[in-house]
Every structure is written in structure tokens, then in C-alpha cells.
Design an enzyme around this catalytic site. Structure first.
Site: not given
Ligand SMILES: *Cc1c(COP(=O)(O)O)cnc(C)c1O
Length: 403
Positions: A122, A194, A219
Site C-alpha cells: 500500500y 496488512d 474498509k
């Protein structure tokens, strides 16, 4: 006695004192609410000096309440639930997914240390390593997420952390987490994962060798695009360092956002099933389109990461990548601008479908992106898949008209 004090004369307290003290321990009879209360707090009151001392000493224990910054019963309800769901020893709420990344890494490194980060990570995680850690004497190298020999060759005696993400952001490479964990542990390094994409439902990280699992609760856990939240899940061994680090950084999360995450968590399973079903339907349709060169979604049998995904994961969520055959920026713009059901915006994991243009080559340094055409990231929401496909179909017509 003032008029207002007389008005409440059945109490010995004067009015201003009543204002401060009434209703704080309501007398309740009967049952109790389905949900945990949203407990707003800065000051936490103790019944005795002894209790205050004990709570303060245990401030790094996730189940002790001692000051509002460390959270209240509401936070503990979420933390306990998420830890149990993923098989972690403990969990900690932090203000955003990025804060979860930050606290997990900082808990393991000091000046002079080195960490290895997957090249598919990310982008803001890379930003933290380059823009922050570097200033404090912590060096980062990036490794090919698919090549364990590349990872192995990059270890130094100072390597403390191997940072992973499966599948990778934008490009969805599946990493072999058990194999990576074994290599990392042999070198005395901790593994951070992650796990936002799979959530605690579809990947049990601690059963696969992970030491710290981070989530953008923003999310799928919150799940409705209305709150920012991060979660750091820890093993028995990593809990104290993470809790201590978060305490030093001064992170705090508001209980209303925690409540939204708890509410979202209740429906995680039914939502993810639909996200997965819709993502598969969209991918199957897209794979037949002549505009589409490649799809990046490990649940597809033809995806290079499919075997790993099938071995280690219990499901797939609704986020995937698409590479189109080379076409002008204007044509891609016409495609995105004409979508009616897919919104265009950052973040994902809500009930709604999303589409954004991506540029993987901008965010890698250890590997070369092998794509030729423009790439997109799609999020399959909870809508009816037929309507979503119709929307994509009309957008492709716009793309062709603009080509
Ligand atoms: C969004 C995201 C984050 C960061 O979460 P925020 O809550 O937006 O800070 C971290 N990791 C991944 C994989 C993400 O998609």
C-alpha cells in the site's frame, strides 16, 4: 436557597451540584440492550487509591481502563471481538489504517534497524518508510513479493521486520505468508501483515506465522464508508510492545466510530459473501471483453496466486484490478466518467461499487511492472451484479467511442 435549588428540593444537593452528579448511575430494572453502550470518556474514575494504582500499572494491558485515550468498554468490545475472530492474542484500535501500519512498525524498530517491505505494498506504507523512518535512521529495502530468494538475499543482521501484504495493493500479488514467516523467523525478524483485503474472516494470519496483523477497519469492518479506523492485532509476544508504542504516540479513537465498527462487524460475513459473489460475476464478465487484457483477483483459477489463495485463504473480498489493452487516456477517462453505479473515490469496503484509475509503476522500486495498458481498481459493492455489468457495458461503449 435559589429558586432552581428549591425546584429539586427532594435532594440534599444544590442544583449546580445535581447538574454535575445526577443520572450517572441510573437505576435500571428489566433487561439490557442488544448492543454495548457507547462510552464517551476522558476521565475514568476509580473507587479507591489502590484501584487507581493497579489500573495505571496495567495501562498497557488492552483490557484495563485507566484513561479515555486508552479506550473504554466500547473499544474493548471491538478489540476482543476482532482478536478472537482472527486468532490473535489482543487487538488495539487506532485512528486509521495508516496509524495501524505506523504503530506496528514503530513497535519493532529503533535507529540503526532495517526492514524489508513487499514492493507491492500500500503506497502510504512506503511513504511512511521513506518520509518518516528514514529520518530516524531506520532503513527500508523492498523485495519482490513473489520471490522468496530475493527476500532471503536482502536480509541484514539489523533486519527486524518483514512487512507483507496479501494480496498486494493495486496489483493483487499473493504472497506465500507461511514460507515468508519461516524465513523471517530464522533471521530473528518479525512478520507484519496488512490483512485489510481478506479481513479476519478470510485469512487467519496468526495460524500462518504472522506476528502482527494490521487492518484498515475503515474498509470492510466499518463497511459503510462512514468512519476511519485502524486495528492492530498482536500475538502473545508482540502485544506489550504495540500497546506501549500506541500509548507513547498518543493515539485515541472516538467511541462513536468504534460503535460503527462494531455495528459493521455484525454483518461482515453476509456482506463479504455478496462482495465475493459480485466480484466473481464482474470478473467472469470482464474476462470475456476484448478491451480487457488481464484481471488481478486471486479467486480466479487463472490468477497466478490462485493456488496460494486456495491453500491459505477462506474467501476473497470484492476488490480487484483490471488491465485494459492499450488505449488513450481520453478513452479511459470516458469510461470512468460514464459509470453511473460505480463511484470514483479513494478507499473501499463500503456497500457501494467503486472504480479508480491506478498506476502501479509509480509505486515500485524492486521490481518492474510488466503491464502495457492502463489499469483500474474496481470494488464490487452489494448491488445486483446484473446492473453493475450493464453499467460497465455502457461505459465500454463510451470508451470505444472515444478511442
Ligand atoms: C486503505 C488502506 C490502508 C489505510 O487505511 P486508512 O484507514 O485509509 O488509513 C492500509 N492498508 C490498505 C491495504 C488499505 O487499503
Amino acid at each position: 436557597m435559589s429558586k432552581s435549588d428549591r425546584a429539586s428540593s427532594n435532594s440534599k444537593m444544590k442544583f449546580d451540584t445535581q447538574l454535575a452528579h445526577l443520572g450517572r448511575r441510573p437505576t435500571v430494572k428489566g433487561g439490557h440492550a442488544v448492543n454495548v453502550p457507547v462510552v464517551h470518556a476522558s476521565t475514568i474514575l476509580f473507587d479507591s487509591v489502590e484501584q487507581m494504582k493497579e489500573a495505571t500499572q496495567n495501562r498497557s494491558d488492552p483490557n484495563w481502563i485507566h484513561y479515555g485515550r486508552g479506550g473504554t468498554q466500547t473499544h474493548i468490545a471491538l478489540q476482543e471481538s476482532v482478536a478472537e475472530l482472527e486468532g490473535a492474542h489482543a487487538a488495539l484500535c487506532v485512528p486509521s489504517g495508516l496509524a495501524a501500519v505506523v504503530v506496528s512498525i514503530l513497535s519493532q524498530v529503533q535507529a540503526g534497524d532495517h526492514l524489508l517491505v513487499a514492493d507491492s505494498v500500500y503506497a502510504p506504507t512506503r511513504g511512511f518508510c521513506e518520509g518518516f523512518l528514514k529520518k530516524f535512521g531506520v532503513e527500508t529495502d523492498y523485495y519482490n513479493p513473489l520471490d522468496i530468494d530475493d527476500l532471503r538475499s536482502k536480509f541484514r543482521t539489523e533486519t527486524r521486520v518483514v512487512y507483507t501484504e496479501a494480496p498486494g495493493s493495486l496489483t493483487f500479488e499473493m504472497q506465500d505468508i507461511p514460507a515468508i514467516s519461516e524465513v523471517a523467523h530464522t533471521h530473528g525478524a518479525k512478520v507484519i501483515l496488512d490483512n485489510t483485503w481478506a479481513t479476519p474472516m478470510y485469512f487467519k494470519s496468526f495460524a500462518h506465522g504472522v506476528d502482527i496483523s494490521v487492518h484498515a477497519g475503515t474498509k470492510y469492518i466499518v463497511g459503510h464508508s462512514d468512519a476511519m479506523l485502524g486495528l492492530v492485532l498482536t500475538s502473545d509476544e508482540t502485544t506489550a510492545a504495540v500497546q506501549r508504542q500506541a500509548d507513547l504516540l498518543g493515539y485515541a479513537c472516538g467511541p462513536d466510530d468504534i460503535y460503527l465498527a462494531l455495528r459493521g462487524l455484525r454483518t461482515l460475513s453476509v456482506r463479504l459473501e455478496r462482495h465475493q459473489k459480485n466480484a466473481l460475476a464482474l470478473c467472469n464478465w470482464l474476462s470475456q471483453r476484448r478491451e480487457v487484457a488481464r484481471l488481478f483477483y486471486p479467486a480466479l483459477p487463472e490468477d497466478p496466486g490462485h493456488e496460494l489463495w486456495k491453500r491459505d485463504f477462506l474467501g476473497a473480498s470484492g476488490l480487484f484490478g483490471v488491465e485494459l489493452h492499450p488505449v488513450s487516456d481520453d478513452a479511459v477517462g470516458a469510461f470512468l466518467n460514464s459509470l453511473k453505479l460505480f463511484g470514483m473515490g479513494y478507499s473501499w469496503g463500503g456497500y457501494e461499487s467503486l472504480a479508480i484509475p491506478t498506476k502501479p509503476s509509480d509505486y515500485r522500486t524492486a521490481t518492474q511492472w510488466d503491464g502495457h495498458g492502463p489499469t483500474l481498481r474496481l470494488h464490487a459493492g452489494l448491488e445486483d451484479a446484473d446492473d453493475l455489468i450493464q453499467d460497465l457495458e455502457q461505459a465500454f461503449a463510451q470508451l470505444r467511442a472515444a478511442s
